[in-house]
Design a protein around this motif. Structure first.
Motif, PDB file in Angstrom:
ATOM      1  N   GLU A  72       0.753  -1.187   0.138  1.00  0.00           N
ATOM      2  CA  GLU A  72      -0.022  -0.077  -0.059  1.00  0.00           C
ATOM      3  C   GLU A  72       0.762   1.094   0.098  1.00  0.00           C
ATOM      4  O   GLU A  72       0.555   2.217  -0.881  1.00  0.00           O
ATOM      5  CB  GLU A  72      -0.819  -0.108   1.358  1.00  0.00           C
ATOM      6  CG  GLU A  72      -2.008   1.311   1.329  1.00  0.00           C
ATOM      7  CD  GLU A  72      -2.742   1.116   2.645  1.00  0.00           C
ATOM      8  OE1 GLU A  72      -3.140   2.118   3.058  1.00  0.00           O
ATOM      9  OE2 GLU A  72      -3.345  -0.107   2.764  1.00  0.00           O
ATOM     10  N   ASP A  73       2.008   1.295   0.777  1.00  0.00           N
ATOM     11  CA  ASP A  73       2.782   2.405   0.993  1.00  0.00           C
ATOM     12  C   ASP A  73       3.569   2.635  -0.527  1.00  0.00           C
ATOM     13  O   ASP A  73       3.609   3.665  -1.110  1.00  0.00           O
ATOM     14  CB  ASP A  73       4.029   2.306   1.684  1.00  0.00           C
ATOM     15  CG  ASP A  73       3.627   2.223   3.429  1.00  0.00           C
ATOM     16  OD1 ASP A  73       2.380   2.878   3.481  1.00  0.00           O
ATOM     17  OD2 ASP A  73       4.118   1.977   4.295  1.00  0.00           O
ATOM     18  N   VAL A  74       3.764   1.453  -1.181  1.00  0.00           N
ATOM     19  CA  VAL A  74       4.554   1.512  -2.431  1.00  0.00           C
ATOM     20  C   VAL A  74       3.530   2.212  -3.582  1.00  0.00           C
ATOM     21  O   VAL A  74       3.766   3.033  -4.213  1.00  0.00           O
ATOM     22  CB  VAL A  74       5.161   0.247  -3.007  1.00  0.00           C
ATOM     23  CG1 VAL A  74       5.449   0.170  -4.462  1.00  0.00           C
ATOM     24  CG2 VAL A  74       6.253  -0.112  -2.038  1.00  0.00           C
ATOM     25  N   GLU A  75       2.217   1.477  -3.295  1.00  0.00           N
ATOM     26  CA  GLU A  75       1.207   2.187  -4.326  1.00  0.00           C
ATOM     27  C   GLU A  75       1.137   3.543  -4.119  1.00  0.00           C
ATOM     28  O   GLU A  75       0.689   4.383  -5.135  1.00  0.00           O
ATOM     29  CB  GLU A  75      -0.011   1.082  -4.185  1.00  0.00           C
ATOM     30  CG  GLU A  75       0.052  -0.045  -4.826  1.00  0.00           C
ATOM     31  CD  GLU A  75      -1.148  -0.869  -4.478  1.00  0.00           C
ATOM     32  OE1 GLU A  75      -1.857  -0.525  -3.695  1.00  0.00           O
ATOM     33  OE2 GLU A  75      -1.150  -2.156  -5.055  1.00  0.00           O
ATOM     34  N   ASN A  76       0.952   4.009  -2.868  1.00  0.00           N
ATOM     35  CA  ASN A  76       0.722   5.103  -2.599  1.00  0.00           C
ATOM     36  C   ASN A  76       1.795   6.342  -3.115  1.00  0.00           C
ATOM     37  O   ASN A  76       1.597   7.470  -3.672  1.00  0.00           O
ATOM     38  CB  ASN A  76       0.619   5.712  -0.968  1.00  0.00           C
ATOM     39  CG  ASN A  76      -1.002   5.164  -0.552  1.00  0.00           C
ATOM     40  OD1 ASN A  76      -1.959   4.961  -1.344  1.00  0.00           O
ATOM     41  ND2 ASN A  76      -0.947   4.892   0.729  1.00  0.00           N
ATOM     42  N   ALA A  77       3.078   5.605  -3.004  1.00  0.00           N
ATOM     43  CA  ALA A  77       4.173   6.554  -3.363  1.00  0.00           C
ATOM     44  C   ALA A  77       4.407   6.907  -4.900  1.00  0.00           C
ATOM     45  O   ALA A  77       4.392   7.695  -5.503  1.00  0.00           O
ATOM     46  CB  ALA A  77       5.720   5.912  -2.982  1.00  0.00           C
ATOM     47  N   VAL A  78       3.878   5.516  -5.491  1.00  0.00           N
ATOM     48  CA  VAL A  78       3.704   5.669  -6.936  1.00  0.00           C
ATOM     49  C   VAL A  78       2.831   6.624  -7.452  1.00  0.00           C
ATOM     50  O   VAL A  78       2.924   7.298  -8.241  1.00  0.00           O
ATOM     51  CB  VAL A  78       3.612   4.125  -7.693  1.00  0.00           C
ATOM     52  CG1 VAL A  78       3.237   4.318  -9.137  1.00  0.00           C
ATOM     53  CG2 VAL A  78       4.531   3.328  -7.312  1.00  0.00           C
ATOM     54  N   LYS A  79       1.480   6.687  -6.894  1.00  0.00           N
ATOM     55  CA  LYS A  79       0.613   7.620  -7.049  1.00  0.00           C
ATOM     56  C   LYS A  79       1.001   9.026  -6.908  1.00  0.00           C
ATOM     57  O   LYS A  79       0.869   9.910  -7.795  1.00  0.00           O
ATOM     58  CB  LYS A  79      -0.672   7.541  -6.230  1.00  0.00           C
ATOM     59  CG  LYS A  79      -1.681   6.202  -6.739  1.00  0.00           C
ATOM     60  CD  LYS A  79      -2.549   6.008  -5.684  1.00  0.00           C
ATOM     61  CE  LYS A  79      -3.390   4.855  -5.846  1.00  0.00           C
ATOM     62  NZ  LYS A  79      -4.510   4.444  -5.002  1.00  0.00           N
ATOM     63  N   ILE A  81       3.976  10.020  -6.843  1.00  0.00           N
ATOM     64  CA  ILE A  81       5.091  10.347  -8.171  1.00  0.00           C
ATOM     65  C   ILE A  81       4.258  10.918  -9.080  1.00  0.00           C
ATOM     66  O   ILE A  81       4.889  11.887  -9.990  1.00  0.00           O
ATOM     67  CB  ILE A  81       6.098   9.348  -8.326  1.00  0.00           C
ATOM     68  CG1 ILE A  81       6.865   8.911  -7.124  1.00  0.00           C
ATOM     69  CG2 ILE A  81       7.063   9.550  -9.601  1.00  0.00           C
ATOM     70  CD1 ILE A  81       7.777   7.869  -7.087  1.00  0.00           C
ATOM     71  N   GLY A  82       3.246  10.580  -9.631  1.00  0.00           N
ATOM     72  CA  GLY A  82       2.624  10.540 -10.731  1.00  0.00           C
ATOM     73  C   GLY A  82       1.552  11.973 -10.765  1.00  0.00           C
ATOM     74  O   GLY A  82       1.337  12.521 -11.502  1.00  0.00           O
ATOM     75  N   LYS A  83       1.923  12.524  -9.449  1.00  0.00           N
ATOM     76  CA  LYS A  83       1.198  13.767  -9.487  1.00  0.00           C
ATOM     77  C   LYS A  83       1.720  15.090 -10.069  1.00  0.00           C
ATOM     78  O   LYS A  83       2.874  15.172  -9.850  1.00  0.00           O
ATOM     79  CB  LYS A  83       0.321  14.250  -7.981  1.00  0.00           C
ATOM     80  CG  LYS A  83      -0.834  13.045  -7.855  1.00  0.00           C
ATOM     81  CD  LYS A  83      -1.257  13.426  -6.318  1.00  0.00           C
ATOM     82  CE  LYS A  83      -2.355  12.459  -6.009  1.00  0.00           C
ATOM     83  NZ  LYS A  83      -2.803  12.545  -4.707  1.00  0.00           N
TER      84      LYS A  83
END
Length: 83
Positions: A72-79, A81-83
């Motif tokens: 979940e932390d990795v998914e949130n970090a990827v999101k 980064i995409g912003k």
């Protein structure tokens, strides 16, 4: 007056049978005690096995929970980064 070998033989046979019966009784007591101890050890072993299974299951559950948190932390970090 002679020696009554028949009587001596009968007494010796009687005593031998008494000793044989006593030995058989003792052997049965020892066997019963060994069986009780074996049952007790088996119960203790099964209890330890169950405890180990429970501990392994708990560890597995904790590892899965931690892995999901990291995911979940990795998914949130990827999101982010995409912003």
């Amino acid at each position: 007056m002679g020696i009554d070998f028949g009587k001596i033989k009968d007494e010796a046979t009687k005593k031998a049978n008494e000793l044989k019966d006593e030995a058989a009784k003792k052997a049965n007591e020892v066997k019963d005690e060994a069986a009780k101890k074996a049952d007790e050890l088996e119960r203790e072993a099964n209890k330890k096995i169950d405890e180990a299974k429970d501990a392994a299951e708990k560890t597995k559950d904790e590892a899965v929970k931690k892995a999901n948190e990291i995911k979940e932390d990795v998914e949130n970090a990827v999101k982010n980064i995409g912003k």
